[in-house]
Design a protein around this motif. Sequence first.
Motif, PDB file in Angstrom:
ATOM      1  N   ALA A 222       0.818  -1.291   0.063  1.00 46.67           N
ATOM      2  CA  ALA A 222       0.023   0.053   0.069  1.00 46.67           C
ATOM      3  C   ALA A 222       0.662   1.350  -0.086  1.00 46.67           C
ATOM      4  O   ALA A 222       0.380   2.335  -0.561  1.00 46.67           O
ATOM      5  CB  ALA A 222      -0.895  -0.119   1.173  1.00 46.67           C
ATOM      6  N   ALA A 223       1.856   1.276   0.729  1.00 44.40           N
ATOM      7  CA  ALA A 223       2.858   2.279   0.692  1.00 44.40           C
ATOM      8  C   ALA A 223       3.532   2.830  -0.798  1.00 44.40           C
ATOM      9  O   ALA A 223       3.637   3.736  -0.976  1.00 44.40           O
ATOM     10  CB  ALA A 223       4.048   2.201   1.533  1.00 44.40           C
ATOM     11  N   THR A 224       3.555   1.497  -1.386  1.00 40.05           N
ATOM     12  CA  THR A 224       4.286   2.076  -3.019  1.00 40.05           C
ATOM     13  C   THR A 224       3.212   2.601  -3.570  1.00 40.05           C
ATOM     14  O   THR A 224       3.318   3.675  -4.488  1.00 40.05           O
ATOM     15  CB  THR A 224       4.663   0.674  -3.474  1.00 40.05           C
ATOM     16  N   VAL A 225       1.884   2.362  -3.565  1.00 43.45           N
ATOM     17  CA  VAL A 225       0.667   2.833  -4.293  1.00 43.45           C
ATOM     18  C   VAL A 225       0.509   4.189  -4.087  1.00 43.45           C
ATOM     19  O   VAL A 225       0.261   5.153  -4.659  1.00 43.45           O
ATOM     20  CB  VAL A 225      -0.675   1.951  -3.998  1.00 43.45           C
ATOM     21  N   GLU A 226       0.619   4.513  -2.558  1.00 45.67           N
ATOM     22  CA  GLU A 226       0.444   6.039  -1.863  1.00 45.67           C
ATOM     23  C   GLU A 226       1.351   6.743  -2.478  1.00 45.67           C
ATOM     24  O   GLU A 226       1.244   7.965  -2.887  1.00 45.67           O
ATOM     25  CB  GLU A 226       0.399   5.880  -0.750  1.00 45.67           C
ATOM     26  N   ARG A 227       2.872   6.373  -2.515  1.00 44.70           N
ATOM     27  CA  ARG A 227       3.947   7.136  -2.772  1.00 44.70           C
ATOM     28  C   ARG A 227       3.843   7.338  -4.469  1.00 44.70           C
ATOM     29  O   ARG A 227       4.097   8.632  -4.849  1.00 44.70           O
ATOM     30  CB  ARG A 227       5.044   6.259  -2.724  1.00 44.70           C
ATOM     31  N   GLN A 228       3.210   6.566  -5.314  1.00 50.22           N
ATOM     32  CA  GLN A 228       2.960   6.861  -6.421  1.00 50.22           C
ATOM     33  C   GLN A 228       1.764   7.796  -6.896  1.00 50.22           C
ATOM     34  O   GLN A 228       1.890   8.670  -7.700  1.00 50.22           O
ATOM     35  CB  GLN A 228       2.533   5.298  -7.364  1.00 50.22           C
ATOM     36  N   ALA A 229       0.851   7.701  -6.091  1.00 54.52           N
ATOM     37  CA  ALA A 229      -0.262   8.765  -6.087  1.00 54.52           C
ATOM     38  C   ALA A 229       0.174  10.187  -5.626  1.00 54.52           C
ATOM     39  O   ALA A 229      -0.044  11.142  -6.411  1.00 54.52           O
ATOM     40  CB  ALA A 229      -1.263   8.234  -5.339  1.00 54.52           C
ATOM     41  N   ARG A 230       1.159  10.176  -4.713  1.00 52.75           N
ATOM     42  CA  ARG A 230       1.628  11.660  -4.601  1.00 52.75           C
ATOM     43  C   ARG A 230       2.546  11.820  -5.677  1.00 52.75           C
ATOM     44  O   ARG A 230       2.460  13.165  -5.677  1.00 52.75           O
ATOM     45  CB  ARG A 230       2.465  11.416  -3.275  1.00 52.75           C
ATOM     46  N   ALA A 231       3.363  11.149  -6.218  1.00 50.56           N
ATOM     47  CA  ALA A 231       4.176  11.602  -7.384  1.00 50.56           C
ATOM     48  C   ALA A 231       3.414  12.206  -8.485  1.00 50.56           C
ATOM     49  O   ALA A 231       3.981  12.901  -9.229  1.00 50.56           O
ATOM     50  CB  ALA A 231       5.225  10.382  -7.543  1.00 50.56           C
ATOM     51  N   LEU A 232       2.354  11.773  -8.531  1.00 52.95           N
ATOM     52  CA  LEU A 232       1.579  12.150  -9.678  1.00 52.95           C
ATOM     53  C   LEU A 232       0.432  13.246  -9.480  1.00 52.95           C
ATOM     54  O   LEU A 232      -0.239  13.787 -10.098  1.00 52.95           O
ATOM     55  CB  LEU A 232       0.674  11.021 -10.257  1.00 52.95           C
ATOM     56  N   SER A 237      -5.581  15.493  -7.589  1.00 52.15           N
ATOM     57  CA  SER A 237      -5.306  15.217  -6.259  1.00 52.15           C
ATOM     58  C   SER A 237      -4.927  13.893  -6.083  1.00 52.15           C
ATOM     59  O   SER A 237      -5.042  12.929  -6.771  1.00 52.15           O
ATOM     60  CB  SER A 237      -6.799  15.615  -5.464  1.00 52.15           C
ATOM     61  N   ALA A 238      -4.301  13.590  -4.567  1.00 50.88           N
ATOM     62  CA  ALA A 238      -3.840  12.389  -4.315  1.00 50.88           C
ATOM     63  C   ALA A 238      -5.168  11.554  -4.563  1.00 50.88           C
ATOM     64  O   ALA A 238      -4.830  10.322  -5.027  1.00 50.88           O
ATOM     65  CB  ALA A 238      -3.290  12.441  -2.956  1.00 50.88           C
ATOM     66  N   LYS A 239      -6.290  11.689  -3.961  1.00 51.35           N
ATOM     67  CA  LYS A 239      -7.308  10.606  -4.377  1.00 51.35           C
ATOM     68  C   LYS A 239      -7.764  10.428  -5.821  1.00 51.35           C
ATOM     69  O   LYS A 239      -8.014   9.321  -6.080  1.00 51.35           O
ATOM     70  CB  LYS A 239      -8.749  11.251  -3.630  1.00 51.35           C
ATOM     71  N   GLU A 240      -7.735  11.517  -6.492  1.00 44.37           N
ATOM     72  CA  GLU A 240      -7.740  11.174  -7.932  1.00 44.37           C
ATOM     73  C   GLU A 240      -6.924  10.399  -8.451  1.00 44.37           C
ATOM     74  O   GLU A 240      -6.925   9.362  -9.238  1.00 44.37           O
ATOM     75  CB  GLU A 240      -8.100  12.611  -8.718  1.00 44.37           C
ATOM     76  N   MET A 241      -5.684  10.607  -8.198  1.00 42.49           N
ATOM     77  CA  MET A 241      -4.478   9.934  -8.471  1.00 42.49           C
ATOM     78  C   MET A 241      -4.752   8.231  -8.216  1.00 42.49           C
ATOM     79  O   MET A 241      -4.218   7.408  -8.894  1.00 42.49           O
ATOM     80  CB  MET A 241      -3.145  10.313  -7.998  1.00 42.49           C
ATOM     81  N   ARG A 242      -4.993   7.959  -6.946  1.00 40.01           N
ATOM     82  CA  ARG A 242      -5.286   6.674  -6.438  1.00 40.01           C
ATOM     83  C   ARG A 242      -6.215   6.080  -7.438  1.00 40.01           C
ATOM     84  O   ARG A 242      -6.155   4.977  -7.565  1.00 40.01           O
ATOM     85  CB  ARG A 242      -5.585   6.624  -4.899  1.00 40.01           C
ATOM     86  N   ASP A 243      -7.372   6.713  -7.641  1.00 41.99           N
ATOM     87  CA  ASP A 243      -8.341   6.239  -8.513  1.00 41.99           C
ATOM     88  C   ASP A 243      -7.881   5.859  -9.840  1.00 41.99           C
ATOM     89  O   ASP A 243      -8.487   5.080 -10.603  1.00 41.99           O
ATOM     90  CB  ASP A 243      -9.369   7.279  -8.422  1.00 41.99           C
ATOM     91  N   ALA A 244      -7.040   6.604 -10.359  1.00 42.84           N
ATOM     92  CA  ALA A 244      -6.604   6.601 -11.727  1.00 42.84           C
ATOM     93  C   ALA A 244      -5.456   5.410 -11.602  1.00 42.84           C
ATOM     94  O   ALA A 244      -5.279   4.869 -13.037  1.00 42.84           O
ATOM     95  CB  ALA A 244      -5.921   7.675 -12.168  1.00 42.84           C
ATOM     96  N   LEU A 245      -4.891   4.784 -10.780  1.00 47.60           N
ATOM     97  CA  LEU A 245      -4.001   3.734 -10.751  1.00 47.60           C
ATOM     98  C   LEU A 245      -4.497   2.399 -11.070  1.00 47.60           C
ATOM     99  O   LEU A 245      -5.783   2.306 -10.697  1.00 47.60           O
ATOM    100  CB  LEU A 245      -3.165   3.660  -9.509  1.00 47.60           C
ATOM    101  N   ALA A 246      -4.071   1.531 -11.764  1.00 46.39           N
ATOM    102  CA  ALA A 246      -4.345   0.184 -12.038  1.00 46.39           C
ATOM    103  C   ALA A 246      -3.423  -0.826 -10.909  1.00 46.39           C
ATOM    104  O   ALA A 246      -2.331  -0.809 -11.368  1.00 46.39           O
ATOM    105  CB  ALA A 246      -4.352  -0.315 -13.209  1.00 46.39           C
ATOM    106  N   VAL A 247      -3.826  -1.439  -9.989  1.00 42.16           N
ATOM    107  CA  VAL A 247      -3.109  -2.033  -9.277  1.00 42.16           C
ATOM    108  C   VAL A 247      -3.612  -3.526  -8.948  1.00 42.16           C
ATOM    109  O   VAL A 247      -4.749  -3.532  -8.530  1.00 42.16           O
ATOM    110  CB  VAL A 247      -2.831  -1.513  -7.922  1.00 42.16           C
ATOM    111  N   GLY A 248      -2.741  -4.544  -8.758  1.00 44.74           N
ATOM    112  CA  GLY A 248      -3.170  -5.799  -8.241  1.00 44.74           C
ATOM    113  C   GLY A 248      -2.861  -6.963  -9.290  1.00 44.74           C
ATOM    114  O   GLY A 248      -1.942  -6.962 -10.312  1.00 44.74           O
ATOM    115  N   LYS A 249      -3.594  -7.945  -9.120  1.00 42.97           N
ATOM    116  CA  LYS A 249      -3.192  -9.305  -9.965  1.00 42.97           C
ATOM    117  C   LYS A 249      -3.658  -9.047 -11.182  1.00 42.97           C
ATOM    118  O   LYS A 249      -4.499  -7.903 -11.570  1.00 42.97           O
ATOM    119  CB  LYS A 249      -3.816 -10.439  -9.460  1.00 42.97           C
TER     120      LYS A 249
END
Length: 292
Positions: A222-232, A237-249
């Motif tokens: 989760a820390a890696t995902v949060e770090r990437q969201a902040r980098a973008l 916003s951080a929330k929008e960037m978290r929603d934009a990421l594709a993560v998982g299997k």
Amino acid sequence: MRIGVVLPPCGADGAASVASQARHAESCGLESVWKGDHLITADPVLDSVVMLTAAATATERIKVGFAVLVLALRPVALVAKQVATLQLLSRERVLLGVGIGDPAHGEAGWRAVGGCLAGRGRRTDAALEVLPSLVTGKSTVVAAEPVRLAPSATMPPLLVGGNSAAAIRRSAWYGDEWFPAFPATKAVAAGARTLSRFADSIGRPVPGITAGVCAALGNVPAATVERQARALSRHGSAKEMRDALAVGKPSKVAERFAAFGEAGADRVVVTPFGGEWYRQVELLGEVVDHFA
């Protein structure tokens, strides 16, 4: 859904890997490999035209794309010559993403070529007016001089990068596709509606949509995902960037890509994060299988 991947950033130490990276992406079934563009950045970066030429000549099927070429950094006739040459060398596998350039890289690169950051949108539009005719070998007036380039080539699909309203309008005027960077699915859907309205108003076909997406496949902390969201965060916003990421299997990432498809995109160009690039591409190959 067509799936491409951005080649990893590299300087001189990674130059020899470009061909093997492109072949690996091709063997995993991806549609395309992509390279960003700028003259001077914070980290060492290879030239996009030369790098994609290396990728094209090392492969047989996979397409090679600019994500995106900063058109106003170069004289338009030179760009046309390079694009036509790459089209011929690759046997028409070029995807020509163009943009106005990210101001985050600063003005040093612009000054180094005798240009400036200000007015780059206007200069990009002027270049787009004449680029297709130059690539295809038609007589074209450039700087008050009639120019005909040879050998000519087929004009590749033109993807206009950017998330702004101006980029959407530019896509409708000149592009075959709109190419937003790291958008949330709702931003793709809203942009698709604006793109359709504007294209209809000027009597042009509605461009397709390619979405630039950051993805991390496999078990991702989760820390890696949060770090990437902040980098973008400069893209939203951080929330929008978290929603934009594709993560998982791969099956979960395939669901995210399908959501981009429902919003209007028919290609995603993936910037992998949080894992070794070759393995990430193998997992993206499993995502491709979900859409087969």
